[in-house]
Design a protein around this motif. Structure first.
Motif, PDB file in Angstrom:
ATOM      1  N   GLU A  73       0.838  -1.202   0.000  1.00 31.01           N
ATOM      2  CA  GLU A  73       0.000   0.000   0.000  1.00 31.01           C
ATOM      3  C   GLU A  73       0.872   1.250   0.000  1.00 31.01           C
ATOM      4  O   GLU A  73       1.863   1.342   0.728  1.00 31.01           O
ATOM      5  N   GLY A  74       0.499   2.185  -0.860  1.00 31.74           N
ATOM      6  CA  GLY A  74       1.240   3.441  -0.969  1.00 31.74           C
ATOM      7  C   GLY A  74       2.272   3.439  -2.082  1.00 31.74           C
ATOM      8  O   GLY A  74       2.723   4.502  -2.506  1.00 31.74           O
ATOM      9  N   ASP A  75       2.669   2.257  -2.558  1.00 30.21           N
ATOM     10  CA  ASP A  75       3.627   2.212  -3.672  1.00 30.21           C
ATOM     11  C   ASP A  75       3.009   2.825  -4.917  1.00 30.21           C
ATOM     12  O   ASP A  75       1.809   2.699  -5.169  1.00 30.21           O
ATOM     13  N   GLN A  76       3.833   3.482  -5.683  1.00 30.44           N
ATOM     14  CA  GLN A  76       3.462   3.963  -7.003  1.00 30.44           C
ATOM     15  C   GLN A  76       4.147   3.033  -8.004  1.00 30.44           C
ATOM     16  O   GLN A  76       5.361   2.831  -7.932  1.00 30.44           O
ATOM     17  N   LEU A  77       3.354   2.463  -8.895  1.00 29.18           N
ATOM     18  CA  LEU A  77       3.904   1.540  -9.887  1.00 29.18           C
ATOM     19  C   LEU A  77       3.773   2.135 -11.277  1.00 29.18           C
ATOM     20  O   LEU A  77       2.781   2.809 -11.592  1.00 29.18           O
ATOM     21  N   ILE A  78       4.767   1.885 -12.098  1.00 29.99           N
ATOM     22  CA  ILE A  78       4.681   2.204 -13.520  1.00 29.99           C
ATOM     23  C   ILE A  78       4.513   0.861 -14.220  1.00 29.99           C
ATOM     24  O   ILE A  78       5.329  -0.044 -14.042  1.00 29.99           O
ATOM     25  N   VAL A  79       3.427   0.738 -14.960  1.00 26.67           N
ATOM     26  CA  VAL A  79       3.162  -0.498 -15.686  1.00 26.67           C
ATOM     27  C   VAL A  79       3.479  -0.246 -17.150  1.00 26.67           C
ATOM     28  O   VAL A  79       2.943   0.692 -17.753  1.00 26.67           O
ATOM     29  N   TYR A  80       4.341  -1.080 -17.690  1.00 24.40           N
ATOM     30  CA  TYR A  80       4.682  -1.025 -19.107  1.00 24.40           C
ATOM     31  C   TYR A  80       4.014  -2.205 -19.796  1.00 24.40           C
ATOM     32  O   TYR A  80       3.977  -3.305 -19.243  1.00 24.40           O
ATOM     33  N   THR A  81       3.499  -1.973 -20.996  1.00 24.45           N
ATOM     34  CA  THR A  81       2.949  -3.071 -21.790  1.00 24.45           C
ATOM     35  C   THR A  81       3.257  -2.829 -23.262  1.00 24.45           C
ATOM     36  O   THR A  81       3.347  -1.675 -23.697  1.00 24.45           O
ATOM     37  N   TRP A  82       3.390  -3.930 -23.993  1.00 22.21           N
ATOM     38  CA  TRP A  82       3.733  -3.841 -25.413  1.00 22.21           C
ATOM     39  C   TRP A  82       3.404  -5.164 -26.095  1.00 22.21           C
ATOM     40  O   TRP A  82       3.422  -6.211 -25.458  1.00 22.21           O
ATOM     41  N   PRO A  83       3.108  -5.108 -27.384  1.00 25.98           N
ATOM     42  CA  PRO A  83       2.927  -6.342 -28.143  1.00 25.98           C
ATOM     43  C   PRO A  83       4.304  -6.952 -28.428  1.00 25.98           C
ATOM     44  O   PRO A  83       5.184  -6.281 -28.968  1.00 25.98           O
ATOM     45  N   HIS A  84       4.472  -8.181 -28.035  1.00 23.93           N
ATOM     46  CA  HIS A  84       5.738  -8.862 -28.291  1.00 23.93           C
ATOM     47  C   HIS A  84       5.685  -9.636 -29.610  1.00 23.93           C
ATOM     48  O   HIS A  84       6.652  -9.655 -30.357  1.00 23.93           O
ATOM     49  N   GLU A  85       4.543 -10.249 -29.854  1.00 20.85           N
ATOM     50  CA  GLU A  85       4.418 -11.055 -31.072  1.00 20.85           C
ATOM     51  C   GLU A  85       2.980 -10.981 -31.584  1.00 20.85           C
ATOM     52  O   GLU A  85       2.046 -11.341 -30.877  1.00 20.85           O
ATOM     53  N   MET A  86       2.837 -10.502 -32.801  1.00 22.78           N
ATOM     54  CA  MET A  86       1.521 -10.442 -33.445  1.00 22.78           C
ATOM     55  C   MET A  86       1.439 -11.614 -34.418  1.00 22.78           C
ATOM     56  O   MET A  86       2.275 -11.743 -35.314  1.00 22.78           O
ATOM     57  N   LYS A  87       0.431 -12.455 -34.229  1.00 31.32           N
ATOM     58  CA  LYS A  87       0.233 -13.609 -35.111  1.00 31.32           C
ATOM     59  C   LYS A  87      -0.909 -13.301 -36.067  1.00 31.32           C
ATOM     60  O   LYS A  87      -1.285 -12.146 -36.245  1.00 31.32           O
ATOM     61  N   ARG A  88      -1.480 -14.298 -36.673  1.00 28.58           N
ATOM     62  CA  ARG A  88      -2.557 -14.084 -37.650  1.00 28.58           C
ATOM     63  C   ARG A  88      -3.798 -13.478 -37.015  1.00 28.58           C
ATOM     64  O   ARG A  88      -4.390 -12.556 -37.552  1.00 28.58           O
ATOM     65  N   ALA A  89      -4.224 -14.013 -35.872  1.00 25.49           N
ATOM     66  CA  ALA A  89      -5.446 -13.547 -35.217  1.00 25.49           C
ATOM     67  C   ALA A  89      -5.255 -13.431 -33.709  1.00 25.49           C
ATOM     68  O   ALA A  89      -6.224 -13.468 -32.948  1.00 25.49           O
TER      69      ALA A  89
END
Length: 143
Positions: A73-89
């Motif tokens: 509690e009280g922590d500030q988090l930075i969340v990173y997200t990204w596409p690593h692999e895009m497939k057909r669907a």
């Protein structure tokens, strides 16, 4: 904020995120993974309204999470997200949760997202516009 295909979002750890062990509950990370993926999608123009217009949606096939350090509690988090692999669907999306005050990774993970046609419930091919909105990030360029 998006930089070179990597989206980041800040989260303040609240009392409601904490479990009996006095750290962020495992289930909360899963919720945050979904939330930050939706925020990334919205930021690149693929919000719920646009997906409705396209007659498509994203669903999660699987999650994997590795817990490195506790967040409290009280922590500030930075969340990173990204596409690593895009497939057909489908797309493999990665996540990294970093404590802002000391830049320590508290958790990391990935989700396998499937792009579906809403009317049929079947996988829908990722078109060029969608691929351009979510460029793959190579492992060497990950945060």
């Amino acid at each position: 904020m998006i930089e070179q295909g990597i989206f980041n979002h800040r989260i303040s750890v609240a009392k409601s995120h904490i479990d009996v062990n006095r750290h962020v509950n495992n289930v909360v990370y899963v919720q945050w993974m979904q939330d930050v993926a939706y925020a990334h999608s919205k930021a690149v123009g693929y919000d719920a309204k646009r997906l409705d217009q396209l007659g498509t949606t994203w669903v999660i096939r699987s999650h994997f999470i590795r817990y490195h350090r506790p967040a409290v509690e009280g922590d500030q988090l930075i969340v990173y997200t990204w596409p690593h692999e895009m497939k057909r669907a489908s797309a493999l999306r990665r996540y990294k949760f970093v404590r802002a005050r000391d830049h320590v990774t508290v958790a990391s993970g990935e989700s396998d997202w499937v792009y579906l046609n809403r009317a049929t419930g079947r996988p829908e091919l990722l078109d060029d516009d969608l691929r351009a909105a979510f460029p793959e990030v190579a492992e060497k360029d990950e945060p």
